[in-house]
Design a protein around this motif. Structure first.
Motif, short mmCIF file in Angstrom:
data_model
loop_
_atom_site.label_atom_id
_atom_site.label_comp_id
_atom_site.label_asym_id
_atom_site.label_seq_id
_atom_site.Cartn_x
_atom_site.Cartn_y
_atom_site.Cartn_z
N GLU A 34 2.66 44.66 44.01
CA GLU A 34 2.17 43.40 44.56
C GLU A 34 0.96 42.90 43.79
O GLU A 34 0.12 43.69 43.35
CB GLU A 34 1.82 43.57 46.03
CG GLU A 34 3.04 43.86 46.91
CD GLU A 34 2.72 43.80 48.39
OE1 GLU A 34 2.34 42.70 48.85
OE2 GLU A 34 2.84 44.82 49.06
N HIS A 35 0.89 41.59 43.65
CA HIS A 35 -0.24 40.94 42.98
C HIS A 35 -0.82 39.90 43.93
O HIS A 35 -0.08 39.07 44.48
CB HIS A 35 0.19 40.25 41.68
CG HIS A 35 0.68 41.19 40.63
ND1 HIS A 35 -0.12 41.68 39.63
CD2 HIS A 35 1.90 41.74 40.42
CE1 HIS A 35 0.57 42.48 38.85
NE2 HIS A 35 1.81 42.54 39.30
N ARG A 39 3.08 35.01 43.75
CA ARG A 39 4.08 35.13 44.80
C ARG A 39 5.09 36.22 44.46
O ARG A 39 5.38 36.45 43.28
CB ARG A 39 4.84 33.80 44.97
CG ARG A 39 4.06 32.68 45.63
CD ARG A 39 4.92 31.43 45.76
NE ARG A 39 5.24 30.87 44.47
CZ ARG A 39 4.54 29.90 43.87
NH1 ARG A 39 3.47 29.40 44.46
NH2 ARG A 39 4.91 29.43 42.69
N PRO A 40 5.66 36.87 45.47
CA PRO A 40 6.79 37.76 45.20
C PRO A 40 7.94 36.97 44.57
O PRO A 40 8.04 35.75 44.71
CB PRO A 40 7.18 38.28 46.58
CG PRO A 40 5.98 38.08 47.43
CD PRO A 40 5.29 36.85 46.90
N LEU A 41 8.78 37.68 43.87
CA LEU A 41 9.95 37.10 43.21
C LEU A 41 11.20 37.69 43.85
O LEU A 41 11.37 38.92 43.87
CB LEU A 41 9.93 37.41 41.72
CG LEU A 41 11.13 36.96 40.88
CD1 LEU A 41 11.30 35.44 40.94
CD2 LEU A 41 10.98 37.44 39.44
N GLU A 65 5.28 42.35 35.69
CA GLU A 65 4.18 41.50 36.11
C GLU A 65 4.37 40.87 37.48
O GLU A 65 3.51 40.11 37.93
CB GLU A 65 3.98 40.38 35.07
CG GLU A 65 3.62 40.89 33.68
CD GLU A 65 3.37 39.76 32.71
OE1 GLU A 65 3.62 38.59 33.08
OE2 GLU A 65 2.92 40.05 31.58
N ARG A 66 5.49 41.18 38.13
CA ARG A 66 5.78 40.56 39.43
C ARG A 66 6.21 41.62 40.44
O ARG A 66 6.73 42.68 40.08
CB ARG A 66 6.91 39.53 39.30
CG ARG A 66 6.65 38.39 38.35
CD ARG A 66 5.54 37.47 38.82
NE ARG A 66 5.91 36.75 40.04
CZ ARG A 66 6.39 35.51 40.05
NH1 ARG A 66 6.58 34.85 38.92
NH2 ARG A 66 6.68 34.91 41.19
N TYR A 67 6.00 41.31 41.71
CA TYR A 67 6.53 42.11 42.81
C TYR A 67 7.90 41.54 43.13
O TYR A 67 8.04 40.39 43.54
CB TYR A 67 5.60 41.99 44.02
CG TYR A 67 6.03 42.77 45.24
CD1 TYR A 67 5.99 44.16 45.26
CD2 TYR A 67 6.43 42.11 46.40
CE1 TYR A 67 6.35 44.87 46.39
CE2 TYR A 67 6.79 42.81 47.54
CZ TYR A 67 6.75 44.19 47.53
OH TYR A 67 7.10 44.90 48.66
N ALA A 107 8.08 32.79 48.41
CA ALA A 107 8.42 33.53 47.20
C ALA A 107 9.01 32.58 46.18
O ALA A 107 9.42 31.46 46.50
CB ALA A 107 9.41 34.65 47.52
N ASP A 108 9.04 33.02 44.93
CA ASP A 108 9.84 32.37 43.91
C ASP A 108 11.24 32.98 43.95
O ASP A 108 11.40 34.15 44.33
CB ASP A 108 9.23 32.56 42.52
CG ASP A 108 7.88 31.88 42.39
OD1 ASP A 108 7.62 30.90 43.12
OD2 ASP A 108 7.08 32.32 41.54
#
Length: 264
Positions: A34-35, A39-41, A65-67, A107-108
């Protein structure tokens, strides 16, 4: 065809589990960490595919680089089928319910084929849940399909090859709770793919998420149909990958930098 990733790449998730949503046990994987500032992906796989089969080549880069949250839809992969029909609105409702269970408000989304339809449905019906949207290899109405992909003999070069079909069957057999049901499930998914799609042009005009539409130039759909979608969605871009069929799209090496730049 050059510029394709291998399809036998295995990516191990950080964790995986089943969540009780809408009367089923929905399998999902978590990749990456998580960042606070991102946003989460959410990754939504194609019809008769699994997370690994659709996104295995991209997951290492995306999760660096993403959750990443990657569910398997009703009847797909590790998620058992139910007596419920397979419809885009129901599948979208399942994904939203899963995100509720995980405490994810926005999220994305990257969705391929059936997963792209599900992502678009979420963007239309639940715009507050979608940050950025990448629907790959979709149409918004059945008029978008080339007639030749509906031929019962699967002779069109736009359609999956025998090797593609075998790859889907093998992936299903490897993880499905009831691998003996593949042919029945394939027929059910094919029927869903040929069902009327739940949107009008006015629905597309309501999409608020910045959107990157992606299609291969030898895909199931008319490129002109995707150009129409690009004009209807207020903040949309369109990428047409040359020399690319439906099944090759998510394996094209050129696609990953397009998506990562768009999401950034």
């Amino acid at each position: 065809m050059t510029g394709l990733y291998r399809t036998d790449v295995m990516t191990v998730p950080n964790s995986s589990a089943h969540a009780k949503v809408n009367g089923q046990e929905m399998y999902y994987e978590i990749h990456g960490v998580e960042h606070e500032d991102r946003r989460p992906l959410v990754l939504l796989h194609g019809g008769v595919q699994t997370v690994g089969l659709t996104f295995g080549t991209m997951l290492p880069a995306l999760s660096a680089e993403r959750y990443v949250i990657a569910p398997e839809l009703q009847g797909h992969g590790h998620t058992a089928d139910t007596d419920r029909e397979l419809t885009v609105p129901d599948l979208a409702s399942d994904v939203v319910a899963l995100l509720d269970e995980l405490g994810v408000r926005q999220a994305d989304f990257i969705g391929f084929s059936l997963g792209g339809l599900v992502a678009l449905e979420i963007a239309v019906r639940h715009p507050e849940r979608v940050g950025r949207l990448v629907p790959a290899a979709i149409a918004y109405s059945q008029d978008g399909f080339h007639n030749e992909v509906r031929t019962p003999d699967f002779s069109s070069p736009r359609l999956p090859s025998k090797a593609d079909f075998q790859e889907m069957a093998d992936a299903y057999a490897a993880v499905a709770p009831h691998p003996e049901h593949f042919q029945d499930f394939f027929a059910k998914t094919s029927a869903a793919a040929n069902a009327p799609l739940p949107w009008t042009a006015d629905d597309l005009r309501t999409v608020t998420a910045p959107t990157l539409l992606v299609i291969g130039d030898t895909d199931f759909f008319h490129v002109e149909h995707l150009a129409e979608m690009q004009r209807l969605i207020p903040d949309a871009q369109l990428a047409v990958l040359p020399g690319t069929t439906h099944m090759e799209l998510m394996r094209r090496k050129v696609l990953l930098p397009l998506i990562t730049e768009f999401l950034a």
